[in-house]
Write an enzyme that holds these catalytic residues in place. Structure first.
Site, short mmCIF file in Angstrom:
data_model
loop_
_atom_site.label_atom_id
_atom_site.label_comp_id
_atom_site.label_asym_id
_atom_site.label_seq_id
_atom_site.Cartn_x
_atom_site.Cartn_y
_atom_site.Cartn_z
N ARG A 83 36.18 48.42 41.88
CA ARG A 83 36.16 49.12 41.08
C ARG A 83 35.84 50.09 41.25
O ARG A 83 36.13 50.84 40.01
CB ARG A 83 34.62 48.12 40.02
CG ARG A 83 35.29 46.03 39.66
CD ARG A 83 34.08 46.03 39.52
NE ARG A 83 34.47 44.18 39.00
CZ ARG A 83 34.33 43.79 39.94
NH1 ARG A 83 33.33 44.04 41.02
NH2 ARG A 83 34.13 42.52 39.68
N ASP A 143 29.28 37.94 35.86
CA ASP A 143 28.70 37.49 36.90
C ASP A 143 27.96 36.37 37.44
O ASP A 143 28.11 35.12 38.18
CB ASP A 143 28.03 38.48 38.12
CG ASP A 143 29.06 39.97 38.02
OD1 ASP A 143 30.11 40.46 39.12
OD2 ASP A 143 29.16 40.96 37.05
N ARG A 146 29.49 33.21 35.81
CA ARG A 146 30.02 33.07 37.37
C ARG A 146 28.71 32.26 38.29
O ARG A 146 29.99 31.13 38.28
CB ARG A 146 30.16 34.00 37.82
CG ARG A 146 32.50 34.17 37.82
CD ARG A 146 32.73 35.63 38.51
NE ARG A 146 33.43 35.93 37.56
CZ ARG A 146 34.48 37.74 36.97
NH1 ARG A 146 33.51 38.22 38.48
NH2 ARG A 146 35.38 37.59 37.03
N HIS A 170 27.86 45.61 38.30
CA HIS A 170 29.13 44.49 38.04
C HIS A 170 29.39 45.12 39.35
O HIS A 170 30.69 45.65 39.45
CB HIS A 170 29.15 45.12 37.11
CG HIS A 170 30.64 44.02 36.88
ND1 HIS A 170 30.87 42.52 36.89
CD2 HIS A 170 32.05 45.02 36.90
CE1 HIS A 170 32.04 42.46 36.60
NE2 HIS A 170 32.55 43.08 36.82
#
Ligand code: NAD
Length: 300
Positions: A83, A143, A146, A170
């Site tokens: 990212r 996250d 998840r 993140h």
């Protein structure tokens, strides 16, 4: 409400907001006007079944009454990228969007999802004249979702009853907070090996999805709809959102996720649960990753 960036993530978010009828109006804005128009035309055909929701393509002056604006404009990572590789290009895009929003929608709550979301949140807060708490990033909400789903599946209980957070970046330096993971107030007891499997699967989830379908969009769409609903209903639930830390855990000059109370004016309160030293150290390491990437991109 409005979504800026009618790409995969923006459309998944608009679709999730639409199907749960979380907003009475959904405005789509993209620099590719035809794409925004096409998605709006497509979605509006579902109103006979979902209800009277005004869905249309928009430009900035149309956003004046939007209570919440979601920013998903910008490039997503390709196979092999992290990212953080997106920073320079997406920073320019977000800077331009923040300036337009300050001009045309100064009252709106702004939720950023564009990656790298923590650094862009830190910069956006600096660039904007919006009051504190009115700009924040989706951070580790995805996250954490998840993480909870994996814990729920390991224990064979609903993930909705798993209370657990991933905090920090993140990204790859994210911090799974096992010290507070609980089920009905009972700490989650899993073998070290199982915990490691859950941590790794959470951290690598986007990479694994991108390796197969090229991008991620559906779960982040659900997450964004959830957060938009929280703002529009003044829910005051707790979500792990990316915000400037301002000294919490001794960390400054960076935005990353801590549990936050979210309501109609944005972040109402930032929480700092007491953590064991190794988790605090992991948060410091996560902050340093973000600071270093910001410096390397010449954006510090
Ligand atoms: P995409 O390429 O499908 O869509 C991006 C859209 O942004 C395009 O439609 C493009 O025309 C538009 N755009 C670009 N510059 C613009 C500008 N200045 N003004 C208006 N629109 C502009 O990308 P995507 O898959 O939808 O991903 C979008 C972003 O969301 C990426 O940065 C991605 O990494 C991020 N993302 C975040 C999370 C999260 O948890 N926060 C999860 C998944 C993806």
């Amino acid at each position: 409400m409005a979504v800026i960036g009618a790409g995969s993530v923006g459309v998944a978010a608009a679709y999730a907001i639409f199907t749960r009828a979380a907003a009475s109006e959904i405005l789509l804005l993209d620099r590719d006007t035809a794409r925004a128009e096409g998605h709006a035309m497509d979605l509006v055909q579902g109103t006979a079944l979902v209800g009277r929701i005004n869905v249309r393509a928009a430009s900035y002056p149309d956003l004046a009454r939007a209570q919440v604006v979601v920013v998903t404009a910008g490039r997503s990572q390709k196979r092999g990228e992290t990212r953080l590789d997106l920073l320079r290009g997406n920073a320019e895009i977000v800077r331009e969007i923040i300036a337009e929003l300050d001009r045309h929608a100064p009252e709106a709550v702004v939720l950023l999802a564009t990656n790298p979301v923590d650094i862009l949140t830190h910069l956006a807060v600096r660039w904007s004249s919006r009051p504190a708490g009115r700009i924040f990033g989706s951070g580790t909400t995805l996250d954490s979702a998840r993480f909870r789903a994996l814990i729920g599946s390991a224990l064979d209980v609903s993930p909705r009853s798993v209370h657990a957070y991933v905090l920090g970046e993140h990204g790859d330096s994210q911090v799974p907070v096992w010290s507070h993971a609980a089920l009905g107030g009972v700490p989650v007891a899993l073998e070290a090996e199982e915990r490691k499997r859950i941590e790794d699967t959470t951290r690598n989830a986007a990479r694994e999805i991108i390796a197969r379908k090229g991008h991620t969009d559906l779960a982040i769409g659900v997450v964004i709809a959830h957060l938009v609903h929280a703002v529009l209903t003044d829910e005051r639930g707790v979500h792990p959102l990316s915000v400037p830390l301002e000294g919490r855990y001794g960390i400054g000059d960076v935005a990353m996720s801590v549990p936050c109370v979210l309501g109609q004016h944005g972040i109402v309160r930032r929480l700092a649960p007491e953590l064991p030293p190794h988790e605090v150290a992991a948060l410091h390491a996560s902050a340093e990753v973000l600071r270093a990437a910001t410096r390397d991109a010449g954006l510090a």
